[in-house]
Design a protein around this motif. Sequence first.
Motif, PDB file in Angstrom:
ATOM      1  N   HIS A 194       0.890  -1.134  -0.165  1.00 20.53           N
ATOM      2  CA  HIS A 194      -0.038  -0.157  -0.228  1.00 20.53           C
ATOM      3  C   HIS A 194       1.133   1.111   0.011  1.00 20.53           C
ATOM      4  CE1 HIS A 194      -3.497   2.595   0.868  1.00 20.53           C
ATOM      5  NE2 HIS A 194      -2.769   3.179   1.921  1.00 20.53           N
ATOM      6  N   ASP A 195       0.631   1.982  -0.957  1.00 18.53           N
ATOM      7  CA  ASP A 195       1.248   3.343  -1.035  1.00 18.53           C
ATOM      8  C   ASP A 195       3.062   3.207  -0.968  1.00 18.53           C
ATOM      9  OD1 ASP A 195       0.890   5.960  -1.271  1.00 18.53           O
ATOM     10  OD2 ASP A 195       0.411   6.457   0.966  1.00 18.53           O
ATOM     11  N   GLY A 196       3.548   2.164  -1.562  1.00 17.12           N
ATOM     12  CA  GLY A 196       4.954   2.007  -1.433  1.00 17.12           C
ATOM     13  C   GLY A 196       5.504   1.246  -0.407  1.00 17.12           C
ATOM     14  N   ALA A 197       4.429   0.853   0.504  1.00 17.30           N
ATOM     15  CA  ALA A 197       4.865   0.331   1.868  1.00 17.30           C
ATOM     16  C   ALA A 197       4.446  -1.002   2.013  1.00 17.30           C
ATOM     17  CB  ALA A 197       4.509   0.994   2.966  1.00 17.30           C
TER      18      ALA A 197
ATOM     19  N   ARG B   4      11.469   8.505  -0.407  1.00 17.96           N
ATOM     20  CA  ARG B   4      10.123   7.778  -0.290  1.00 17.96           C
ATOM     21  C   ARG B   4      10.397   6.434   0.289  1.00 17.96           C
ATOM     22  NH1 ARG B   4       8.371   6.356  -5.815  1.00 17.96           N
ATOM     23  NH2 ARG B   4      10.404   6.052  -5.986  1.00 17.96           N
ATOM     24  N   ALA B   5       9.460   5.709   0.874  1.00 22.34           N
ATOM     25  CA  ALA B   5       9.393   4.524   1.219  1.00 22.34           C
ATOM     26  C   ALA B   5       9.960   3.356   0.549  1.00 22.34           C
ATOM     27  CB  ALA B   5       8.242   4.185   2.052  1.00 22.34           C
ATOM     28  N   ASN B   6      10.957   2.728   1.087  1.00 22.11           N
ATOM     29  CA  ASN B   6      11.351   1.339   0.410  1.00 22.11           C
ATOM     30  C   ASN B   6      11.993   1.671  -0.945  1.00 22.11           C
ATOM     31  OD1 ASN B   6      10.395  -0.600   2.327  1.00 22.11           O
ATOM     32  ND2 ASN B   6       8.241   0.238   1.951  1.00 22.11           N
TER      33      ASN B   6
ATOM     34  N   ASP C 214      -3.756  -1.043  10.914  1.00 23.17           N
ATOM     35  CA  ASP C 214      -2.575  -1.826   9.898  1.00 23.17           C
ATOM     36  C   ASP C 214      -1.295  -0.996  10.119  1.00 23.17           C
ATOM     37  OD1 ASP C 214      -4.133  -3.676   8.753  1.00 23.17           O
ATOM     38  OD2 ASP C 214      -4.903  -2.123   7.212  1.00 23.17           O
ATOM     39  N   SER C 215      -0.256  -1.470   9.736  1.00 22.96           N
ATOM     40  CA  SER C 215       1.135  -0.607  10.085  1.00 22.96           C
ATOM     41  C   SER C 215       1.604  -0.599   8.420  1.00 22.96           C
ATOM     42  CB  SER C 215       1.946  -1.330  10.929  1.00 22.96           C
ATOM     43  OG  SER C 215       1.379  -1.334  12.133  1.00 22.96           O
ATOM     44  N   LEU C 216       2.117   0.402   8.210  1.00 22.27           N
ATOM     45  CA  LEU C 216       3.206   0.426   6.770  1.00 22.27           C
ATOM     46  C   LEU C 216       4.356   0.191   7.457  1.00 22.27           C
ATOM     47  CD1 LEU C 216       1.108   3.357   4.959  1.00 22.27           C
ATOM     48  CD2 LEU C 216       0.669   0.774   4.854  1.00 22.27           C
ATOM     49  N   VAL C 217       5.090  -0.574   6.537  1.00 24.42           N
ATOM     50  CA  VAL C 217       6.509  -0.631   6.883  1.00 24.42           C
ATOM     51  C   VAL C 217       7.417  -0.348   5.901  1.00 24.42           C
ATOM     52  CG1 VAL C 217       8.310  -2.492   7.707  1.00 24.42           C
ATOM     53  CG2 VAL C 217       5.503  -2.799   8.010  1.00 24.42           C
ATOM     54  N   ASP C 218       8.494   0.648   6.156  1.00 23.70           N
ATOM     55  CA  ASP C 218       9.195   1.151   5.286  1.00 23.70           C
ATOM     56  C   ASP C 218      10.666   0.411   5.732  1.00 23.70           C
ATOM     57  OD1 ASP C 218      11.253   2.641   4.118  1.00 23.70           O
ATOM     58  OD2 ASP C 218      10.637   4.582   4.932  1.00 23.70           O
TER      59      ASP C 218
ATOM     60  N   ARG D 271       2.239  -3.100   3.779  1.00 24.44           N
ATOM     61  CA  ARG D 271       1.070  -3.315   4.864  1.00 24.44           C
ATOM     62  C   ARG D 271       0.962  -4.442   5.534  1.00 24.44           C
ATOM     63  NH1 ARG D 271      -4.416  -0.160   3.365  1.00 24.44           N
ATOM     64  NH2 ARG D 271      -4.375  -1.847   1.798  1.00 24.44           N
TER      65      ARG D 271
END
Lengths: 96, 482
Positions: A83-86, B36-38, B141-145, A88
């Motif tokens: 999601h959105d480059g991450a 930007r992430a990742n 939820d969590s977003l992981v970078d 999730r």
Amino acid sequence: MIEREQVLHVARLSRLKLSEEEVAALEHELSSILDHVDRLTEIDVEGVEPTSHVVPLENVLRDDLPRPSLDRDRALEGAPDPHDGAFRVPSPQAEA
Amino acid sequence: MSSEQELEAVIGLEIHVQLSTRTKMFCGCELSFGDRANVHTCPICLAHPGVLPVPNRTAIEYALLIAAALECEVAPRSIFHRKNYFYPDSPKAYQISQYDVPIAGAGRLGDVRIHRAHLEEDAAKMVHVGHHRGRIQGSDDSLVDFNRGGTPLVEIVTEPDLRSGAQVREWGQLLRATIRQLGVSDVNMEEGSLRCDANVSVRPVGSDEFGTKTEMKNMNSFRFIERGIEAEVARQKELIASGGQVVQETLHFDPATGELHSLRSKEEAHDYRYMPEPDLVPVVPTRQMLDAAAAALPELPAERSQRYREELGVSEGAALKLSFDLEWAEFFEGVIAHHPEIEPRAAANWVTGEFAAELRKQGDQALGETVVTPDSLGALVRLVGSKRISHSSAKAVLAEMVADGADPLEVVEERGLEQISDSGELEKIVAQAIDENPAPAEQVRSGNEKAIGALVGAVMKATQGRADGGEVTRLLRRDLGL
């Protein structure tokens, strides 16, 4: 001997959900694995340095030089829910 | 309570320092902040199957430099361990760290002993977001970078030698200044390149035993850490004084409200099942590596501050300010190098006092931006020291210097700021000030010495600040019969 409590403890640490049958089976299996490994204690290791590595190497290092990173889409290709480059994931804080 | 004992705080710190290498600890992905992430990931830092980590040579050199600065014993042979835990910020399900044989052992910085310092890799960054797709409330939820995942860290662990929040702040600032001068980290707490956890307990004064400790996590400024620790120490003392017991837990300090919150306890979080990392061979610092670290060691803040105080007679406050920031120290040393005849103590006070204040006043300039040179500031200090201009005139001259790089001597001559050195002339002005201000003069005569300030002010006004304040006071006291 591995007790039931230890099986549940290790399962929690590993985020594994086990059925009652699995707990009972693992109690037995883990015990026999440990018993097997325990035979090593029969060997006399007096004067032997603890061995963390079996290859006689040291200081295998690399220079601090950048190498290309993965393209982001490629990096996320295997992610089940990007999601959105991450990546999730379900929030671990929500775990009970 | 009748049996009330005096309690003291016992505090130990764990400080994580992100190293400013170009690439990560075990792979060639570039380090970044704010990208930007990742976009800085690879199969190694994403833990794809079958990959092998290779340590960054520069990270090891930086760790040895930190060890040298903290006077740590360096392990002749150290190994990496796997610290096992399941969390989305760690794709391998373990962090590569060091356990029983860290690269650096016992050391010291100032009056605090260092227990150890070891190398490890940073975790990925997680942002918790709201639920989606009809998940039930609460299961967010969590977003992981993974850009940050794998950044080299040195974790420094102190002995429990600190006794107050204020001491933690001061020592923390010394540690930060020390590491900054090594050039191995940005040590920016807001960006997380320096992070500090504190273990806090209390015990009766004089006791050798430790009370139950609580852990305060990840506070992002030393001011907050000071306040957080003071709040926690007060809480523990109160608890014990009222017959209660401290419970071991992890706390978060909210600087906005001043309140402490308990973080959910991960009851089994400390069962990390460490094992030697089979994919990495031991690190054996060579003589060459150790010599290079020793040679690269600059003069560090603690030594510098001591030298300024003991050899140059600089005041303690100014010595600390100068030694914590290399740029300011170099400016100060430039001042006294160009003007060996001025008192270093006076020069240090002008640099850290009036000069720093004027830079702030005129557009909050950084030292690197100013047009004032050490030579010209030194010339100004010399004019004051030789009593050619008064302190208040000097401040006016300094304002012009900071504004447009004016030469102090030229400003003094153009504006006629030279101090009145003719004592006859000054005596006349003093007598006039007494005549024109009978009320304060009378108050001084009848014993209210504070009233003399009004008369000094009148003389300064009449001379436009060109009189030596000490001389004015002396003459006034004489004329008023004190």
